[in-house]
Design a protein around this motif. Structure first.
Motif, PDB file in Angstrom:
ATOM      1  N   VAL A  39      39.490 151.561  -4.092  1.00  0.00           N
ATOM      2  CA  VAL A  39      38.250 150.918  -3.657  1.00  0.00           C
ATOM      3  C   VAL A  39      38.470 150.343  -2.267  1.00  0.00           C
ATOM      4  O   VAL A  39      39.389 149.561  -2.042  1.00  0.00           O
ATOM      5  N   CYS A  68      39.693 145.347  -9.844  1.00  0.00           N
ATOM      6  CA  CYS A  68      38.648 145.175  -8.837  1.00  0.00           C
ATOM      7  C   CYS A  68      37.526 144.321  -9.413  1.00  0.00           C
ATOM      8  O   CYS A  68      37.132 144.490 -10.568  1.00  0.00           O
ATOM      9  N   VAL A  69      36.990 143.443  -8.614  1.00  0.00           N
ATOM     10  CA  VAL A  69      35.874 142.601  -9.042  1.00  0.00           C
ATOM     11  C   VAL A  69      34.671 143.469  -9.443  1.00  0.00           C
ATOM     12  O   VAL A  69      33.856 143.064 -10.275  1.00  0.00           O
ATOM     13  N   TYR A 101      39.709 142.134  -4.041  1.00  0.00           N
ATOM     14  CA  TYR A 101      38.918 141.702  -2.869  1.00  0.00           C
ATOM     15  C   TYR A 101      39.410 140.371  -2.316  1.00  0.00           C
ATOM     16  O   TYR A 101      39.053 139.987  -1.199  1.00  0.00           O
TER      17      TYR A 101
END
Ligand SMILES: Nc1nc2c(c(=O)[nH]1)N[C@H]1C(S)=C(S)[C@@H](COP(=O)(O)O)O[C@H]1N2
Ligand SMILES: [Mo]
Length: 492
Positions: free
Chosen positions: A214, A261-262, A349
């Motif tokens: 990502v 990942c958020v 992130y």
């Protein structure tokens, strides 16, 4: 009528040829100004940065890792459509067609100029593209039908050659020639029973090819390890500047760390567990003389990305790494070559800066990329649990069925995983042995399946006894919550 259609077709063809020449020229110039400054990529990159959070989430959810080809495809389709209009206009009024092409060029220049890593030269590919495109259009639109075909062919050839030449010149730096010394502190040997032999279950260690990716990059940053340096500055007593060789001379530690990942939805695929090698981030910051008032480690990447991690967590003794290797080999370009950060317990992130080039100890007043877009500045990774087998909507025969998956709560560890069937009582699943609180664990449960449709749910409690909340929360602004729930059909 027929003649008008033929003229429209001719116009569309000249428009597309002009656009092709423009893109080819842009690509050629981008060989000198950086691949991400090529017109279509610059526009795509600007769209990613300008897109609202909801659009980004939609793209990640709907297209996954294909979100980038889909975006570039869309940019090219819009470009082709506008170019066809420009071509049709040019047959009547060449300057009008040229004006439309110029506008496209200006859009490309604007897109390249707003990039956080733009230089004065970044607009050149789109400028050259606009000039080449407009000239092509004017030349082809002149009413000399006899030679148009030949000129068109010639131009198509030149455009293709320029594009291919540009691509060839842009090349790849790659990580092939880098050798990472063996770690001074190898990863602890995983204890027996850290993996269940269940078909279809996510393995303990995620292979690099299966590790999710990502980022906001349409073009992967190509960083030469010989030119790369890491600057450590901000609230420190003395700035540091380290080369890649400086990093490799230090004692390297190796750790298995789970990264999520958020944007991962409940039960989603954006989580992986790899073996990372690097130097302890805390030792680097201490060496620079980190000052007490520092709240945030603000890291900047070669692509202009900024990521903020709470300084307190980076310095509290956890295995936060400046990583140079993944699963025993130099970081692949898509995972951040030559160096990236990994901080166990934080979402990507808020910690996992790829292609990192700068570490700035600062306060929370400076807002990194995702925080400016409304995401939580702390970025604590949420507890997650997932059912891998059976798959949702699978048909399984009645009798004993193994239900299995993974659960993770980085830095807190997983204490229990429970499953229930058709809303019945929660049952404790069996867990693999824990390698460390920073890694995920597999779970399994032997289910006596009876014919019919059944709902299976899973939930996990972290090492502090905190159970995953049932309450569903969306990804924005601090990560999804809720229990994964699937339906399967058991056949008689
Ligand atoms: N330079 C840079 N680093 C980045 C990002 C990015 O867009 N640019 N994305 C972050 C996000 S949101 C995540 S989840 C992780 C993903 O790392 P991976 O692609 O290696 O799995 O990288 C992080 N590091
Ligand atoms: Mo992420």
């Amino acid at each position: 009528m027929k003649r008008r259609l033929a003229r429209l077709g001719l116009g569309a063809l000249i428009g597309v040829l002009a656009a092709a020449t423009a893109l080819g020229t842009g690509e050629l110039v981008a060989a000198f100004t950086g691949p991400a400054t090529a017109p279509a990529l610059a526009v795509g990159t600007a769209l990613i940065d300008l897109a609202p959070v909801s659009a980004k989430e939609f793209a990640i959810r709907e297209f996954g890792t294909n979100d980038k080809p889909v975006l570039i495809g869309a940019v090219l389709i819009v470009l082709a459509a506008v170019a066809m209009v420009a071509g049709a206009l040019a047959l009547r009024r060449p300057w009008l067609g040229a004006a439309v092409v110029t506008m496209l060029g200006v859009a490309g220049m604007a897109a390249a100029a707003i990039s956080p890593v733009a230089t004065g030269l970044s607009v050149l590919p789109s400028l050259a593209a606009a000039v080449a495109g407009a000239a092509t259009l004017m030349a082809l639109a002149r009413p000399r039908p006899a030679s148009t075909g030949r000129r068109a062919l010639l131009i198509a050839g030149v455009a293709a050659a320029a594009w291919a030449g540009g691509r060839l010149l842009q090349g790849n730096s790659g990580s092939a020639n880098v050798r990472i010394p063996p770690p001074a502190e190898p990863a602890p040997q995983p204890p027996a029973g850290h993996e269940f032999p269940v078909a279809g279950l996510t393995p303990y260690r995620t292979s690099t090819k299966d590790f999710y990716r990502v980022d906001t990059d349409l073009v992967l940053p190509q960083v030469s390890p010989d030119e790369w340096t890491l600057r450590v500055h901000g609230m420190v007593d003395h700035e540091l500047r380290l080369s890649f060789a400086d990093i490799l001379r230090r004692p390297l530690v190796e750790r298995d760390l789970t990264l999520s990942c958020v944007s991962n939805e409940i039960g989603g695929p954006y989580v992986g567990n790899a073996r990372w090698t690097g130097i302890p981030l805390a030792s680097l910051l201490r060496e620079a003389g980190a000052r007490p008032g520092a709240e945030q480690l603000l890291s900047t990447a070669v692509d202009g990305m900024t990521i903020g991690s709470p300084a307190e967590l980076v310095l509290d003794g956890r295995d936060a790494l400046l990583a140079v290797a993944m699963n025993g080999v130099p970081l692949p370009v898509e995972h951040g070559f030559p160096a990236r950060l990994i901080v166990p317990g934080l979402f990507g992130y808020a910690s996992a800066t790829k292609w990192v080039r700068e570490l700035n100890l600062t306060t929370f007043a400076e807002q990194p990329y995702w925080v400016r877009r409304g995401y939580d500045r702390t970025g604590l990774a949420k507890t997650g649990s997932r059912i891998d087998v059976p798959r949702a909507f699978a048909r399984v025969p009645a009798g004993p069925v193994t239900v299995a998956g993974v659960a993770y709560a980085q830095h807190r560890g997983i204490a229990t995983v429970q499953v229930r069937f058709d809303g019945g009582p929660w049952r404790d699943a069996e867990l693999t042995s824990q390698v460390s609180p920073d890694t995920w664990r597999q779970w399994r449960y032997r289910w006596e399946a009876t014919p019919g449709a059944h709902r299976i749910e899973v939930r996990a409690a972290d090492g502090r006894g905190q159970m995953q909340p049932e309450q569903r929360a969306p990804v924005f602004p601090s990560g999804a919550t809720g229990w994964e729930s699937i339906v399967v059909t058991v056949t008689a």
